[in-house]
Design a protein around this motif. Structure first.
Motif, short mmCIF file in Angstrom:
data_model
loop_
_atom_site.label_atom_id
_atom_site.label_comp_id
_atom_site.label_asym_id
_atom_site.label_seq_id
_atom_site.Cartn_x
_atom_site.Cartn_y
_atom_site.Cartn_z
N PRO A 96 0.81 -1.23 0.00
CA PRO A 96 0.00 0.00 0.00
C PRO A 96 0.84 1.27 0.00
CG PRO A 96 -0.04 -1.02 2.17
CD PRO A 96 0.61 -2.01 1.24
N GLN A 97 2.05 1.18 0.55
CA GLN A 97 2.88 2.38 0.65
C GLN A 97 3.48 2.81 -0.69
OE1 GLN A 97 3.69 -0.64 1.58
NE2 GLN A 97 5.88 -1.06 1.40
N ASP A 98 3.48 1.93 -1.68
CA ASP A 98 4.08 2.26 -2.97
C ASP A 98 3.38 1.48 -4.08
OD1 ASP A 98 5.72 3.24 -4.98
OD2 ASP A 98 7.38 1.88 -4.52
N ILE A 99 2.12 1.78 -4.31
CA ILE A 99 1.38 1.05 -5.34
C ILE A 99 1.95 1.30 -6.73
CG2 ILE A 99 -0.89 0.78 -6.42
CD1 ILE A 99 -2.10 1.28 -3.62
N PRO A 100 2.33 2.55 -7.09
CA PRO A 100 2.95 2.73 -8.43
C PRO A 100 4.19 1.88 -8.62
CG PRO A 100 2.29 4.85 -7.52
CD PRO A 100 2.12 3.85 -6.41
N GLY A 101 5.03 1.76 -7.59
CA GLY A 101 6.21 0.92 -7.70
C GLY A 101 5.86 -0.54 -7.87
N MET A 102 4.86 -1.00 -7.13
CA MET A 102 4.39 -2.37 -7.25
C MET A 102 3.87 -2.65 -8.65
SD MET A 102 1.17 -4.19 -5.31
CE MET A 102 0.00 -3.36 -6.40
N VAL A 103 3.05 -1.72 -9.16
CA VAL A 103 2.47 -1.89 -10.49
C VAL A 103 3.57 -1.96 -11.55
CG1 VAL A 103 1.06 -0.77 -12.25
CG2 VAL A 103 0.25 -0.87 -9.89
N ALA A 104 4.59 -1.12 -11.42
CA ALA A 104 5.69 -1.14 -12.38
C ALA A 104 6.40 -2.48 -12.37
CB ALA A 104 6.67 -0.01 -12.08
N LEU A 105 6.64 -3.03 -11.16
CA LEU A 105 7.28 -4.35 -11.07
C LEU A 105 6.45 -5.42 -11.76
CD1 LEU A 105 8.65 -4.75 -7.42
CD2 LEU A 105 9.98 -4.66 -9.53
#
Length: 778
Positions: free
Chosen positions: A588-597
């Motif tokens: 939850p703290q970094d959804i854009p980063g998760m999505v990119a991965l």
């Protein structure tokens, strides 16, 4: 102050108090919609899994009250609430209960049972005829509402009614004509085990007092593994003077173990059935005691019992009772309970929707107002983690923090409607750490016990979120020190990932709460410390494996755990009560980063669609979107982050309509101390906080045409925040456009500050997605 005023005063979260002589549920007032039977089942058969269903209790309580007077149908098994609707007999009515938990539960203390005929000292077994004091009950005459429960005990032809005050409760029994009627109290009884030592003293011809000591040796929470260690004190009065009374005392050998499986055994129950009966005994202490008062009854004679409960002392229990229930007017006590429930539930007002939806909503809101309960007596005294008696300063001591569950929805909800409650629980956990000479915050607290149940550091999440919202009134240094020490003691360590067990769940949750520690440090101006912990929030990347394109557990040497043929659907593969597919969405703290991965917006959107479309229609326990358990509760809102907010709107409405019903089986999974219900309250209102610690609440499709939230003037400048859904219907689930306080609003989130300053979020709904809504988001 007057007695009624005193009684209302102890419910510190509520305002207003009325007194009437007859119960009145208030017509369309919110308490009239409460259905306590929703979720009141542990049935594994109907749930399709060992986790069972809601596991709520149907008995009487008040908002966040210390006392819950509820029927108990069984002592053992995974039956944490003490009651399950499908059971056919009742053991008695206890004055303490837990709501919606597994792990064999606890409390269920001070079990009162009306009986007739020869005295029986053991409870007997379900399905065993005439084997104990338990009784069949008439399901068609069973009633439950806010602050009230009633049924007919058919084996004795006794009507039993229960109601409650914050620290005390009252039972009314209507007996048939009988030469040998009785009220008996099993002082040893405890959900999931037994109290290990008891004391009772006859004070006068209608009063008893005493205590029940509950240690891990007697089972209880986690069958003793939860370390619950508490003493319940009582002060009880009968309205019918004692003529024939006594104590029963079972001789339990010193060498016998006394956990759940032992207490359930035929050997143990036979020993209890053969207990010595000490007629006219005025004082006793022992390993398995009970008390009884016996009398002839006339037809339809009403005999009542009222009792104060304390976790501090017998004197505290007496003071609790005398401050709240001073006469024998059962209906007046019940009415006061209804009144305070109407005040508490009135913090949120809904219009539109069906009567069933209103019942689901207000029962859900009711279930969020059971815990964290008051742990202090009416005078503010409580037993601390050091076993000493303390007085809280500036907060109310509270207990039962189901951290792994409630940080997700329950506390984000309470930050809006009950900010003082969040402040109370935060201060309670900080004080407990200091009283216990611990250097960390407990993750699942029960009556001062450090149970260690589940994973992560959820208390840090709750406190970082509340601090970031400006509602936490604590010692900053003490809080930050504990957050850091907790993160260092339980975290991803120097390797940046957790390898010992459940590596996916632990790594992801620790990365999140380490980020929360960074949020706290940043808010307190500790920039260098904040930099360290905000960076630790990126540790989720350390377990993402490109070869499987998903999160994967790692070994201590850095190599990857074997990837099974089931892939990310393999249950318990590095994941607690879930699989990697379910747990892997928790960044939850970094959804854009998760999505990119994961490959970007389009790929993630398609994967999310698959995740939801493969779930069963009823959302019961499954390998995909498993609403029955907490790890996925934020996932419906992830569509907001991949440029497909209409799918968040679609699926939250689907979940509200399919996973929540106005029925006993109306919760698809354990209530988990308010979490399951808080999800519904938020989502049905059109809001959800995906990342506690950030100030944003995601916007989704409300179930109701209008939801108004009363704001606490002690914390917030605004008086009321309202969400309006124009043209809302079961088919018009898609947001077409929005305004905030009259100005065009094209975002899929709203800031907490905008909510609590008051105003109106106006949504216009339609039957087809507007893919342009939310284009300004994020």
């Amino acid at each position: 102050m007057g007695r009624i005023a005193q009684w209302c005063f102890v419910i510190t979260l509520l305002t207003g108090c009325k007194s009437t002589s007859t119960p009145d549920t208030g017509g369309d007032l919110p308490a009239a919609y409460v259905r306590p039977f929703i979720g009141a089942s542990t049935s594994t058969g109907k749930a399709g899994t060992y986790h069972g269903l809601g596991k709520t209790f149907p008995g009487a309580t008040t908002p966040y009250g210390l006392v819950q007077v509820s029927p108990n149908t069984i002592t053992g098994g995974d039956n944490g609430s003490g009651y399950s609707y499908e059971h056919t007999t009742i053991e008695g009515f206890a004055f303490t209960q837990m709501s919606g938990i597994g792990w064999y539960g606890d409390l269920g203390n001070f079990l009162v049972m009306p009986t007739t005929g020869p005295l029986k000292t053991s409870r007997g077994k379900e399905g065993g005829p005439n084997t104990g004091y338990r009784s069949h009950y008439a399901k068609d005459q069973e009633q439950a509402s806010a602050g009230y429960y009633s049924t007919l005990l058919s084996d004795y032809n006794v009507r039993a009614e229960a109601t409650a005050a914050p620290h005390s409760g009252m039972l009314r029994f209507t007996f048939p004509q009988h030469d040998q009627a009785r009220i008996q109290i099993d002082l040893a009884r405890r959900v999931g085990g037994t109290s290990v030592r008891q004391y009772v003293k006859v004070v006068d011809d209608h009063t008893i007092k005493g205590w029940m000591q509950c240690t891990p040796d007697g089972g209880g929470w986690g069958n003793g593994d939860g370390h619950a260690n508490y003493t319940v004190y009582f002060y009880a009065q009968f309205n019918k003077p004692f003529r024939k009374f006594g104590v029963w005392s079972a001789d339990i050998p010193d060498q016998w173990t006394r956990k759940r499986e032992d207490v359930e055994s035929d050997r143990y129950q036979q020993r209890v059935a053969e207990a010595n009966v000490l007629d006219s005994a005025t004082e006793a202490e022992g390993k398995h005691l009970g008390f009884f008062s016996e009398f002839p009854s006339t037809a339809n004679e009403q005999v009542m019992l009222r009792a104060g409960i304390s976790f501090v002392s017998m004197e505290g229990a007496q003071h609790n009772l005398e401050s709240e229930i001073t006469d024998w007017n059962f209906d007046a006590v019940r009415q006061r309970a209804v009144d305070v429930w109407n005040d508490a539930l009135g913090k949120m007002t809904v219009s539109g929707g069906t009567d069933d939806e209103k019942s689901i909503f207000y029962t859900a809101l009711y279930h969020t107002m059971i815990d964290p309960r008051a742990f202090a007596d009416v005078d503010g005294s409580f037993t601390g983690g050091d076993g000493k008696v303390h007085q809280a300063s500036g907060y109310t001591r509270r207990t039962i923090f189901s951290g792994w569950d409630v940080f997700r929805s329950q506390f984000p909800l309470q930050t809006i409607i009950n900010p003082s409650l969040v402040n109370d629980m935060s201060n309670s956990l900080i004080a407990l750490a200091h009283e216990s000479n611990r250097d960390y915050l407990e993750r699942w607290e029960l009556l001062n016990a450090y149970s260690g149940c589940m994973i992560g550091n959820p208390a840090i999440s709750v406190m970082a979120d509340a601090y970031n919202k400006g509602i936490l009134k604590v010692d900053d240094k003490a809080l930050l020190d504990l957050a850091v020490k907790t993160s260092e003691r339980f975290g991803n360590g120097d390797k940046g990932y957790f390898y010992q067990s459940l590596g996916i769940s632990n790594t992801l949750e620790y990365a999140y709460t380490e980020w929360c520690t960074g949020v706290l440090a940043s808010a307190m101006g500790k920039d260098s410390l904040a930099k360290v912990y905000l960076a630790k929030g990126q540790n989720y990347r350390n377990i993402f494996n490109d070869s499987v394109n998903w999160f994967r557990p790692r070994k201590e040497d850095g190599s990857w755990e074997a990837w099974p043929k089931e892939g990310r659907l393999k249950e318990w593969l590095g994941s607690i009560e879930s699989n990697p597919y379910q747990q892997g969405w928790f960044v939850p703290q970094d959804i854009p980063g998760m999505v990119a991965l994961m490959g970007g917006d389009a790929r993630v959107k398609d994967d999310l669609v698959h995740f939801f479309e493969q779930a069963p229609k009823d959302f019961l326990w499954n390998l995909y979107y498993n609403h029955a358990n907490e790890p996925v509760h934020h996932v419906p809102f992830l569509f907001n982050y991949v440029k497909a907010p209409w799918l968040t709107q679609k699926w939250t409405r689907q979940i509200c309509g399919r996973a929540y019903q106005n029925s006993v089986e109306g919760l698809v999974g354990n209530e988990d101390v308010g979490q399951m219900s808080a999800w519904y309250v938020l989502a049905a209102s059109g809001l959800y906080q995906v990342c506690p610690g950030k100030s944003q609440y995601d916007i989704t499709s409300p179930v109701f045409d209008k939801v108004s939230i009363a704001l606490d003037p002690k914390y917030y400048d605004g008086k009321q925040f309202t969400i309006v859904a124009e043209n809302n219907s079961p088919t018009n689930v898609y947001i077409q456009r929005a305004t905030l306080n009259g100005a065009d609003y094209n975002k899929t989130f709203i800031d907490f500050a905008d909510i609590v300053k008051g105003g109106e979020l106006h949504l216009v709904m339609g039957d087809k997605p507007n893919e342009h809504f939310g284009a300004d988001a994020r």
